[in-house]
Scaffold this motif. Structure first.
Motif, PDB file in Angstrom:
ATOM      1  N   CYS A   1       0.844  -1.205   0.000  1.00 57.65           N
ATOM      2  CA  CYS A   1       0.000   0.000   0.000  1.00 57.65           C
ATOM      3  C   CYS A   1       0.874   1.248   0.000  1.00 57.65           C
ATOM      4  N   SER A   2       1.869   1.244   0.868  1.00 58.61           N
ATOM      5  CA  SER A   2       2.717   2.418   0.990  1.00 58.61           C
ATOM      6  C   SER A   2       3.452   2.668  -0.320  1.00 58.61           C
TER       7      SER A   2
ATOM      8  N   MET B   1       1.060   4.197  -2.779  1.00 62.58           N
ATOM      9  CA  MET B   1       0.816   5.615  -2.479  1.00 62.58           C
ATOM     10  C   MET B   1       2.011   6.468  -2.900  1.00 62.58           C
TER      11      MET B   1
ATOM     12  N   SER C   1       1.969   9.396  -5.534  1.00 65.76           N
ATOM     13  CA  SER C   1       2.429  10.727  -5.159  1.00 65.76           C
ATOM     14  C   SER C   1       3.502  11.236  -6.120  1.00 65.76           C
TER      15      SER C   1
ATOM     16  N   ILE D   1      -4.230   9.829  -3.268  1.00 69.26           N
ATOM     17  CA  ILE D   1      -3.242   8.936  -2.665  1.00 69.26           C
ATOM     18  C   ILE D   1      -3.908   8.001  -1.662  1.00 69.26           C
TER      19      ILE D   1
ATOM     20  N   GLY E   1      -4.155   3.958  -1.776  1.00 70.40           N
ATOM     21  CA  GLY E   1      -3.641   3.127  -0.680  1.00 70.40           C
ATOM     22  C   GLY E   1      -4.685   2.149  -0.184  1.00 70.40           C
TER      23      GLY E   1
ATOM     24  N   TYR F   1       5.657  13.616  -0.371  1.00 70.08           N
ATOM     25  CA  TYR F   1       4.204  13.516  -0.227  1.00 70.08           C
ATOM     26  C   TYR F   1       3.642  14.922  -0.073  1.00 70.08           C
TER      27      TYR F   1
ATOM     28  N   VAL G   1      -1.901   4.221   5.276  1.00 70.32           N
ATOM     29  CA  VAL G   1      -2.077   5.661   5.074  1.00 70.32           C
ATOM     30  C   VAL G   1      -1.516   6.414   6.278  1.00 70.32           C
TER      31      VAL G   1
END
Lengths: 330, 352
Positions: free
Chosen positions: B96-97, B100, B104, B113, B117, B166, B247
């Protein structure tokens, strides 16, 4: 058994298909890099894989009973660090003696796991999840966060795995000897067969007089001993005892078992399959740089292989069950 | 259920016959009560050892360090309750990270974002659920494989690089406070999610089904529970909550590396088991896990305050985990022995 059926069972066996698969893999890699299948390179791969083979066999017996040993990597770390530190502070002690001490430390750690499972009634996954943290934490505590590096080890300690007998390195000999002994143990001793019995059907095994507690002690102690040897070999081979030694290694041992056809639910599998499964992983790891794949792909590829191997296990088990059913109906 | 009722019945009879002492024994052998006592003990101990422990600002702020794991523990209760396990959750966070960070780096806004995620987590959970339910493979084996696959994807693409850019708005989720108060957004979000999950587990049919599945998959199936569907939903929920947690974590530390959240799966499972949920399924409640979360979270904070190393903390967690499972079994034996003795006494009195 007539000849056609025995041929059929041979071709259906996991070991056969694994050997074929390893052959195909070696052939494929050789197409890209002709030097891959040479005596020296094969020896290097087996040498790299010997530790994995030993620890995977210990893991195999635990999985056979339907359990899992998540603490093997931490046991390798702790026994390896202890052995390296004993060597550092007592350089006069013969290396073989240090190896025995490392083995005994592994044995005690394994017995603690076994006692918690057998007498404390703590499920194997919880016990070893806990001791995984405890043993790793103890490694940091005894080393005070320091490493033992090459110049702090004695020559004879570092030579433990590198020594040579009949042209083959000691480490490979260890792998071979452990595999042969464990093969005999699993197939031809009473205790070995009892482990299969517990894994196949716990209740039935108890009724025929198998003592579950003793089995649990046996398998976890065995896993500890093998991890202990592996720990000493690991630190002496890489000439360094770090605190994170072997972190994450437990997954590779489970992977070797799964690839080798061992059912995670317990009850089926064989030592030969586990050895082949470990070798398969070893070849993949060594082949990646040769075929110009970045080592960063290693984790993904290993996971994918384990998943495919598991799918094959499950589907073939299903097919076997269906054939059995069909046979009964006829 | 039946067992619990019987326990209650015998408990009330105990109270009639015997005294306060018996009643106290019944109360203090309950797992949640033991945990509560431990928390009180912990607070007294640390506030004596360090003047900085019992401080509103510190107590609030230290929750930042364990809320992400706490959020993952919620659906893990569902999974363990129904007799499964998921050891791929830390890798789902990594996936997930990574998604994201990737989004980003392609100039997508904060809202986008977050959605990406969450979707990444949801789909990873669905993959787990699909593999476990449609091929009848043990959850531990499946998630062992996907553990390597999910993290492997982010490692293969990120290599030794990291995403560190980010948008500013994105920082709120993991670093922000609720309005003008000192209450972290993460803590509030966790409490809301815990309330929802607690309601589902204890007050809905779905929750009851999970207990039934955990006690016996076969029996549940025969009484009309769609076992595999419930298990699939559990794994999907797990993925979604990993997305939420990813997140928060990504927003808090502001960067993504392939080794993000490494080892968290074990920590989250420890929270759930320490909270009294039986690893074989069918037993436990959300309240116990809630206690375990704050017990361990503040233990870590307190040990940090008095300069105990993180390694001692690791050992303590491992010991707690094993003791947490050893103790109920031990208590059961004690209870059974007391019962036996009492019965012997009663029958003896009848004879007299």
């Amino acid at each position: 058994m007539s000849i056609p059926t025995s041929i059929k069972t041979i071709t259906q066996r996991r070991e056969t298909s694994l050997i074929l698969l390893i052959g195909v893999l070696l052939f494929g890699v050789t197409m890209r890099a002709p030097n891959f299948v040479s005596v020296t390179n094969i020896e290097r791969i087996v040498n790299d894989t010997s530790i994995l083979i030993m620890v995977s066999i210990g893991q195999f017996f635990v999985i056979l009973t339907g359990g899992i040993d998540l603490s093997v990597a931490s046991m390798i770390g702790l026994s390896g660090m202890s052995a390296a530190m004993i060597n550092q502070y007592n350089p006069g002690m013969p290396a073989g003696f240090v190896l025995i001490i490392g083995m005994l430390i592994g044995m005690v750690l394994g017995m603690i796991n076994g006692a918690a499972v057998a007498y404390g009634k703590v499920p194997p996954i919880i016990t070893t999840l806990g001791t995984m943290s405890i043993y790793r934490g103890m490694t940091f505590v005894i080393s005070r966060g320091q490493w033992v590096t090459a110049h702090e080890m004695t020559e004879s300690y570092m030579n433990l795995p590198h020594g040579n007998f009949l042209g083959i390195s000691n480490l490979i000999w260890w792998g071979i000897v452990v595999s042969v002994i464990m093969f005999y143990f699993s197939k031809y001793t009473k205790r070995g067969r009892e482990i299969y019995a517990i894994g196949g059907n716990k209740v039935a095994a108890k009724f025929v007089g198998v003592e579950e507690k003793k089995i649990h002690m046996t398998i976890f102690t065995l896993s500890g001993i093998l991890s202990g040897i592996a720990g000493v070999m690991w630190t002496s081979r890489f000439a360094a005892a770090v605190n994170e030694t072997a972190a994450g290694f437990e997954l590779q041992t489970v992977a070797a078992c799964v690839i080798g056809g061992v059912s995670i639910a317990g009850g089926s599998g064989a030592v030969v399959g586990v050895v082949l499964g470990a070798l398969f992983l070893g070849i993949i790891n060594n082949a990646l740089p040769v075929i110009n794949l970045s080592p960063f792909y290693q984790m993904f590829i290993q996971g994918a292989i384990v998943l495919v191997a598991m799918l094959i296990n499950t589907l073939s088990e299903k097919r076997r069950e269906q054939e059995l059913l069909k046979g009964r109906q006829q | 259920m039946a067992e619990k009722k019987r326990e209650l019945v015998s408990g009330s009879r105990l109270v009639d016959e015997n005294s306060l002492k018996e009643r106290l024994i019944v109360i203090f052998t309950k797992w949640e009560v033991i945990l509560a006592v431990l928390i009180v003990f912990e607070f007294i101990l640390f506030s004596n050892l360090s003047p900085y422990f019992l401080d509103y600002f510190n107590l609030m702020n230290s929750t930042f360090t364990f809320m992400e794991k706490a959020i993952m523990a919620l659906p893990m209760i569902f999974i363990i309750m129904s007799g499964d396990i998921d050891i791929s959750i830390a890798s789902i966070i990594a996936l997930c990270s990574f998604s994201m960070g990737f989004a980003s780096s392609h100039e997508i806004g904060a809202a986008g974002i977050v959605i990406i995620g969450l979707l990444a987590g949801l789909s990873a959970g669905m993959v787990n659920g699909f593999l476990v339910t449609s091929f009848k493979m043990p959850a531990i084996a499946v998630t062992l494989a996907t553990q390597s696959i999910f993290r492997g994807i982010s490692q293969a693409i990120l290599e030794d690089q990291a995403y560190t850019k980010y948008p500013e708005k994105f920082a709120y989720f993991g670093q922000g406070y609720l309005g003008e108060t000192l209450i972290p957004f993460e803590l509030v979000l966790f409490l809301v999610l815990a309330a929802i999950m607690g309601f589902v587990l204890h007050k809905t049919q779905y929750g009851r089904k999970l207990y039934a599945i955990g006690n016996s998959k076969e029996a549940a199936r025969f009484s009309g529970v769609k076992v595999d569907r419930a298990r699939f939903i559990n794994f999907t929920l797990m993925g979604l909550f990993c997305g939420i947690s990813a997140v928060l974590l990504t927003s808090r530390i502001g960067s993504t590396r392939p080794n993000i959240a490494l080892g968290w799966d074990m920590e989250v499972i420890t929270l759930v088991v320490l909270g009294g949920v039986s690893i074989t399924g069918g037993k436990g409640n959300l309240f116990g896990v809630l206690m375990a979360i704050f017990l361990l979270g503040y233990l870590k904070f307190g040990m940090g305050l008095i300069n105990l190393s993180a390694k001692v903390m690791i050992i303590t967690t491992g010991l707690l985990l094993i003791i947490a499972v050893l103790l109920p079994g031990f208590l059961d034996t004690v209870k059974a022995r007391r019962k036996l003795r009492r019965q012997q006494k009663e029958s003896g009195m009848v004879e007299v």
